[in-house]
Scaffold this active site. Sequence first.
Site, PDB file in Angstrom:
ATOM      1  N   GLY A  65       0.785  -1.233   0.000  1.00 14.94           N
ATOM      2  CA  GLY A  65       0.000   0.000   0.000  1.00 14.94           C
ATOM      3  C   GLY A  65       0.814   1.277   0.000  1.00 14.94           C
ATOM      4  N   ASP A  81      -4.802   2.782  11.035  1.00 13.52           N
ATOM      5  CA  ASP A  81      -6.187   2.555  11.458  1.00 13.52           C
ATOM      6  C   ASP A  81      -6.172   2.215  12.942  1.00 13.52           C
ATOM      7  OD1 ASP A  81      -8.834   1.922  11.696  1.00 13.52           O
ATOM      8  OD2 ASP A  81      -8.836   0.268  10.280  1.00 13.52           O
ATOM      9  N   LYS A  99      -6.631   7.479  10.301  1.00 12.57           N
ATOM     10  CA  LYS A  99      -8.064   7.447  10.559  1.00 12.57           C
ATOM     11  C   LYS A  99      -8.366   7.941  11.954  1.00 12.57           C
ATOM     12  CE  LYS A  99      -9.742   3.757   7.651  1.00 12.57           C
ATOM     13  NZ  LYS A  99     -10.293   2.409   7.631  1.00 12.57           N
ATOM     14  N   PHE A 126     -13.933   2.951   4.508  1.00 14.12           N
ATOM     15  CA  PHE A 126     -12.934   2.167   3.796  1.00 14.12           C
ATOM     16  C   PHE A 126     -12.402   2.973   2.618  1.00 14.12           C
ATOM     17  CE2 PHE A 126     -10.789  -1.085   1.408  1.00 14.12           C
ATOM     18  CZ  PHE A 126     -10.093  -1.702   2.435  1.00 14.12           C
ATOM     19  N   ARG A 174      -5.607   0.331  -6.479  1.00 13.13           N
ATOM     20  CA  ARG A 174      -4.330   0.946  -6.075  1.00 13.13           C
ATOM     21  C   ARG A 174      -3.905   2.034  -7.050  1.00 13.13           C
ATOM     22  NH1 ARG A 174      -2.054  -2.171  -1.975  1.00 13.13           N
ATOM     23  NH2 ARG A 174      -2.285  -4.408  -2.121  1.00 13.13           N
TER      24      ARG A 174
HETATM   25  P1  5GP Z   1      -4.032  -1.156  11.357  1.00  7.84           P
HETATM   26  O1  5GP Z   1      -3.125  -2.264  11.787  1.00  7.84           O
HETATM   27  O2  5GP Z   1      -3.493   0.222  11.678  1.00  7.84           O
HETATM   28  O3  5GP Z   1      -5.447  -1.345  11.833  1.00  7.84           O
HETATM   29  O4  5GP Z   1      -4.182  -1.280   9.788  1.00  7.84           O
HETATM   30  C1  5GP Z   1      -3.128  -0.966   8.991  1.00  7.84           C
HETATM   31  C2  5GP Z   1      -3.233  -1.565   7.627  1.00  7.84           C
HETATM   32  O5  5GP Z   1      -4.564  -2.039   7.309  1.00  7.84           O
HETATM   33  C3  5GP Z   1      -2.940  -0.490   6.619  1.00  7.84           C
HETATM   34  O6  5GP Z   1      -1.548  -0.362   6.405  1.00  7.84           O
HETATM   35  C4  5GP Z   1      -3.706  -0.969   5.423  1.00  7.84           C
HETATM   36  O7  5GP Z   1      -2.947  -1.914   4.713  1.00  7.84           O
HETATM   37  C5  5GP Z   1      -4.931  -1.638   6.025  1.00  7.84           C
HETATM   38  N1  5GP Z   1      -6.059  -0.673   6.119  1.00  7.84           N
HETATM   39  C6  5GP Z   1      -6.579  -0.105   7.230  1.00  7.84           C
HETATM   40  N2  5GP Z   1      -7.588   0.729   6.929  1.00  7.84           N
HETATM   41  C7  5GP Z   1      -7.711   0.702   5.569  1.00  7.84           C
HETATM   42  C8  5GP Z   1      -8.576   1.380   4.629  1.00  7.84           C
HETATM   43  O8  5GP Z   1      -9.461   2.181   4.949  1.00  7.84           O
HETATM   44  N3  5GP Z   1      -8.371   1.089   3.315  1.00  7.84           N
HETATM   45  C9  5GP Z   1      -7.407   0.216   2.885  1.00  7.84           C
HETATM   46  N4  5GP Z   1      -7.305   0.008   1.576  1.00  7.84           N
HETATM   47  N5  5GP Z   1      -6.581  -0.436   3.743  1.00  7.84           N
HETATM   48  C10 5GP Z   1      -6.726  -0.187   5.068  1.00  7.84           C
HETATM   49 MG    MG Z   2      -4.651  -3.988   1.586  1.00 10.09          MG
END
Ligand code: 5GP
Ligand code: MG
Length: 180
Positions: A46, A105, A133, A154, A167
Amino acid sequence: MHNDISEILFTEEQIADRVSEIGAAITRDYADAADEGIVLISVLRGAAIFMADLARQIELPCEMDYMAISSYGNGAKSSGVVRILKDLSSEIEGRHVVIAEDILDSGLTLTYLLKNLASRRPASLEVATLLRKKTLAQAKIDCKYIGFECPDEFIVGYGLDFAERYRNLPYIGILKPEVY
Ligand code: 5GP
Ligand code: MG
Ligand code: MG
């Protein structure tokens, strides 16, 4: 606008402006390390587009390395279970490291990554995240560089996927819930 997107949050121009500001901030903040430079680490897949653009806005020697980690599955939520799929190619001991992340997130992924990289004893370790977020469950992570705060929806585009799609959208937008 793509049919599966309900709203554009940040346009191509807004992203370019913000990435350029972050690049300038990094250039200033690491001016004392201008000889050895920094190591940018992107978390595949990403953050690859963000890091490619960011690197070109940093006026310092700038190595680029990549890590692939997975929280399981193709779904919309991070599981918190993290596995290293591809490790760095170079040592980072004694180096100034900046992690480029796509989106923060829950922060579970980054918490794991920071712990893992800190154990390799870099000279310094900071995070540049393109998006953060606004969620209640946010782990407390010190993020030195933040591109944009975004809503708890999302998000796709500019590197961010859903099931490996979207992407390549040049903007960042909200994916219609009926798509996932
Ligand atoms: P976390 O561990 O902070 O909850 O999530 C981190 C990873 O989850 C991000 O690096 C991403 O790959 C994925 N992710 C979290 N929220 C989103 C979102 O709204 N859209 C997308 N495409 N990926 C997300
Ligand atoms: Mg992903
Ligand atoms: Mg990521």
